[in-house]
Design a protein around this motif. Structure first.
Motif, PDB file in Angstrom:
ATOM      1  N   ARG A 250       0.830  -1.199   0.000  1.00  0.00           N
ATOM      2  CA  ARG A 250       0.000   0.000   0.000  1.00  0.00           C
ATOM      3  C   ARG A 250       0.873   1.261   0.000  1.00  0.00           C
ATOM      4  O   ARG A 250       0.609   2.209  -0.745  1.00  0.00           O
ATOM      5  CB  ARG A 250      -0.899  -0.007   1.234  1.00  0.00           C
ATOM      6  CG  ARG A 250      -1.868   1.171   1.309  1.00  0.00           C
ATOM      7  CD  ARG A 250      -3.129   0.924   0.525  1.00  0.00           C
ATOM      8  NE  ARG A 250      -3.835  -0.240   0.997  1.00  0.00           N
ATOM      9  CZ  ARG A 250      -4.707  -0.243   2.014  1.00  0.00           C
ATOM     10  NH1 ARG A 250      -4.964   0.889   2.659  1.00  0.00           N
ATOM     11  NH2 ARG A 250      -5.328  -1.344   2.369  1.00  0.00           N
ATOM     12  N   ALA A 251       1.911   1.255   0.829  1.00  0.00           N
ATOM     13  CA  ALA A 251       2.787   2.423   0.904  1.00  0.00           C
ATOM     14  C   ALA A 251       3.503   2.655  -0.414  1.00  0.00           C
ATOM     15  O   ALA A 251       3.620   3.795  -0.878  1.00  0.00           O
ATOM     16  CB  ALA A 251       3.813   2.235   2.025  1.00  0.00           C
ATOM     17  N   LEU A 252       3.963   1.592  -1.036  1.00  0.00           N
ATOM     18  CA  LEU A 252       4.679   1.714  -2.303  1.00  0.00           C
ATOM     19  C   LEU A 252       3.778   2.271  -3.389  1.00  0.00           C
ATOM     20  O   LEU A 252       4.131   3.225  -4.086  1.00  0.00           O
ATOM     21  CB  LEU A 252       5.223   0.348  -2.718  1.00  0.00           C
ATOM     22  CG  LEU A 252       5.935   0.277  -4.064  1.00  0.00           C
ATOM     23  CD1 LEU A 252       7.212   1.093  -4.028  1.00  0.00           C
ATOM     24  CD2 LEU A 252       6.243  -1.159  -4.434  1.00  0.00           C
ATOM     25  N   VAL A 253       2.597   1.695  -3.532  1.00  0.00           N
ATOM     26  CA  VAL A 253       1.683   2.123  -4.590  1.00  0.00           C
ATOM     27  C   VAL A 253       1.254   3.568  -4.378  1.00  0.00           C
ATOM     28  O   VAL A 253       1.293   4.393  -5.301  1.00  0.00           O
ATOM     29  CB  VAL A 253       0.458   1.197  -4.657  1.00  0.00           C
ATOM     30  CG1 VAL A 253      -0.584   1.752  -5.615  1.00  0.00           C
ATOM     31  CG2 VAL A 253       0.876  -0.200  -5.101  1.00  0.00           C
ATOM     32  N   LEU A 254       0.845   3.900  -3.159  1.00  0.00           N
ATOM     33  CA  LEU A 254       0.375   5.255  -2.908  1.00  0.00           C
ATOM     34  C   LEU A 254       1.489   6.278  -3.062  1.00  0.00           C
ATOM     35  O   LEU A 254       1.292   7.362  -3.618  1.00  0.00           O
ATOM     36  CB  LEU A 254      -0.232   5.347  -1.506  1.00  0.00           C
ATOM     37  CG  LEU A 254      -1.562   4.632  -1.309  1.00  0.00           C
ATOM     38  CD1 LEU A 254      -2.037   4.781   0.134  1.00  0.00           C
ATOM     39  CD2 LEU A 254      -2.622   5.183  -2.254  1.00  0.00           C
ATOM     40  N   THR A 255       2.688   5.939  -2.575  1.00  0.00           N
ATOM     41  CA  THR A 255       3.793   6.881  -2.659  1.00  0.00           C
ATOM     42  C   THR A 255       4.175   7.164  -4.103  1.00  0.00           C
ATOM     43  O   THR A 255       4.292   8.315  -4.531  1.00  0.00           O
ATOM     44  CB  THR A 255       5.022   6.346  -1.904  1.00  0.00           C
ATOM     45  OG1 THR A 255       4.685   6.192  -0.524  1.00  0.00           O
ATOM     46  CG2 THR A 255       6.190   7.311  -2.015  1.00  0.00           C
ATOM     47  N   VAL A 256       4.380   6.116  -4.889  1.00  0.00           N
ATOM     48  CA  VAL A 256       4.833   6.295  -6.275  1.00  0.00           C
ATOM     49  C   VAL A 256       3.739   6.917  -7.132  1.00  0.00           C
ATOM     50  O   VAL A 256       3.986   7.829  -7.925  1.00  0.00           O
ATOM     51  CB  VAL A 256       5.301   4.952  -6.865  1.00  0.00           C
ATOM     52  CG1 VAL A 256       5.682   5.125  -8.334  1.00  0.00           C
ATOM     53  CG2 VAL A 256       6.498   4.421  -6.081  1.00  0.00           C
ATOM     54  N   LEU A 257       2.506   6.439  -6.976  1.00  0.00           N
ATOM     55  CA  LEU A 257       1.432   6.939  -7.825  1.00  0.00           C
ATOM     56  C   LEU A 257       1.023   8.364  -7.460  1.00  0.00           C
ATOM     57  O   LEU A 257       0.575   9.124  -8.321  1.00  0.00           O
ATOM     58  CB  LEU A 257       0.218   6.012  -7.743  1.00  0.00           C
ATOM     59  CG  LEU A 257       0.388   4.635  -8.388  1.00  0.00           C
ATOM     60  CD1 LEU A 257      -0.917   3.850  -8.309  1.00  0.00           C
ATOM     61  CD2 LEU A 257       0.832   4.754  -9.839  1.00  0.00           C
ATOM     62  N   LEU A 258       1.162   8.735  -6.197  1.00  0.00           N
ATOM     63  CA  LEU A 258       0.748  10.079  -5.788  1.00  0.00           C
ATOM     64  C   LEU A 258       1.813  11.139  -6.045  1.00  0.00           C
ATOM     65  O   LEU A 258       1.516  12.333  -5.992  1.00  0.00           O
ATOM     66  CB  LEU A 258       0.363  10.088  -4.314  1.00  0.00           C
ATOM     67  CG  LEU A 258      -1.009   9.497  -3.966  1.00  0.00           C
ATOM     68  CD1 LEU A 258      -1.257   9.575  -2.472  1.00  0.00           C
ATOM     69  CD2 LEU A 258      -2.126  10.219  -4.721  1.00  0.00           C
ATOM     70  N   GLU A 259       3.051  10.739  -6.318  1.00  0.00           N
ATOM     71  CA  GLU A 259       4.098  11.734  -6.546  1.00  0.00           C
ATOM     72  C   GLU A 259       3.765  12.671  -7.711  1.00  0.00           C
ATOM     73  O   GLU A 259       3.929  13.892  -7.583  1.00  0.00           O
ATOM     74  CB  GLU A 259       5.450  11.042  -6.746  1.00  0.00           C
ATOM     75  CG  GLU A 259       6.068  10.611  -5.422  1.00  0.00           C
ATOM     76  CD  GLU A 259       7.381   9.901  -5.585  1.00  0.00           C
ATOM     77  OE1 GLU A 259       7.747   9.573  -6.735  1.00  0.00           O
ATOM     78  OE2 GLU A 259       8.055   9.668  -4.567  1.00  0.00           O
ATOM     79  N   PRO A 260       3.284  12.159  -8.862  1.00  0.00           N
ATOM     80  CA  PRO A 260       2.897  13.093  -9.931  1.00  0.00           C
ATOM     81  C   PRO A 260       1.725  13.991  -9.524  1.00  0.00           C
ATOM     82  O   PRO A 260       1.642  15.136  -9.961  1.00  0.00           O
ATOM     83  CB  PRO A 260       2.498  12.154 -11.085  1.00  0.00           C
ATOM     84  CG  PRO A 260       3.164  10.859 -10.792  1.00  0.00           C
ATOM     85  CD  PRO A 260       3.186  10.761  -9.299  1.00  0.00           C
ATOM     86  N   VAL A 261       0.831  13.474  -8.679  1.00  0.00           N
ATOM     87  CA  VAL A 261      -0.296  14.282  -8.210  1.00  0.00           C
ATOM     88  C   VAL A 261       0.203  15.432  -7.342  1.00  0.00           C
ATOM     89  O   VAL A 261      -0.270  16.575  -7.451  1.00  0.00           O
ATOM     90  CB  VAL A 261      -1.301  13.411  -7.428  1.00  0.00           C
ATOM     91  CG1 VAL A 261      -2.404  14.273  -6.819  1.00  0.00           C
ATOM     92  CG2 VAL A 261      -1.905  12.355  -8.338  1.00  0.00           C
TER      93      VAL A 261
END
Length: 216
Positions: free
Chosen positions: A181-192
């Motif tokens: 969960r941390a990996l997905v949210l961190t990487v995917l939210l960086e462009p946001v």
């Protein structure tokens, strides 16, 4: 569960699951026949983490395999598991070592001063330290008077964002699910986060100058 059910629950195609099995990213299931095996929830969790490492973080299969080895050795320590999957420790760092060797020691000392001022506790070989030092070095090469003190407001905001990130996984008890969960949210939210910064800059500029929305 059979491999077809494992595929359905994990969202990973059967051909990819078989490839991960061959490469050792996924442990074999319990054999029930010469060409059949049963899988369980641990395979679902591991597949999701593999998919996040390879598909979201962009690691090679070999690098993902190394990270997974470290993750499962430290499964009882959520802090170290998170460090591994997010690339915060040397074991999960990308191939930046050669670049780091060229860094000015004074810039690395500036980063340490920044972290001390913030009271942050991070590993000595955290990959982010080299990124900051390299940026400060580049700014200096361009003749810009920019030192670590100018980064303090940004770092304080980053600390608040990190608290929000970890609040979102605090209730999870499975370290592997927490890591995924941390990996997905961190990487995917960086462009946001970058997009929000750009939008906020436009809004701030308009508010300070009494202007309307910028026209494309």
């Amino acid at each position: 569960m059979r491999i077809s059910e494992l595929s359905r629950r994990s969202g990973v195609p059967i051909t990819t699951i078989k490839y991960y099995l061959r490469e050792g990213l996924l442990p074999p299931g319990r054999a029930t026949a010469p060409n059949q095996a049963e899988y369980d929830d641990s395979h679902v969790r591991r597949l999701r983490l593999v998919r996040a490492l390879v598909g979201v973080r962009g690691l090679s299969v070999g690098a993902a395999k190394e990270v997974l080895g470290g993750v499962y050795e430290r499964e009882d320590d959520p802090h170290k598991v998170l460090g591994l999957v997010l690339g915060a420790t040397a074991e999960a760092a990308d191939a930046e070592a050669d670049k780091d060797a060229e860094l000015d020691g004074a810039r690395l000392a500036e980063v340490d001063a920044l972290l001390d001022a913030l009271g942050w506790r991070v590993s000595d070989d955290a990959a982010g330290k080299a990124v900051i030092a390299r940026t400060l070095q580049t700014l200096g090469d361009l003749g810009m008077d920019y030192d670590w003190h100018r980064l303090l407001p940004y770092a304080e905001l980053a600390g608040r964002i990190a608290a929000v990130d970890l609040d979102g996984i605090e209730d999870l008890r499975d370290p592997l699910e927490m890591a995924e969960r941390a990996l997905v949210l961190t990487v995917l939210l960086e462009p946001v986060l970058l997009a929000l910064r750009r939008l906020a800059q436009e809004s701030q500029s308009a508010a300070r100058r009494g202007a309307g929305p910028a026209q494309p």
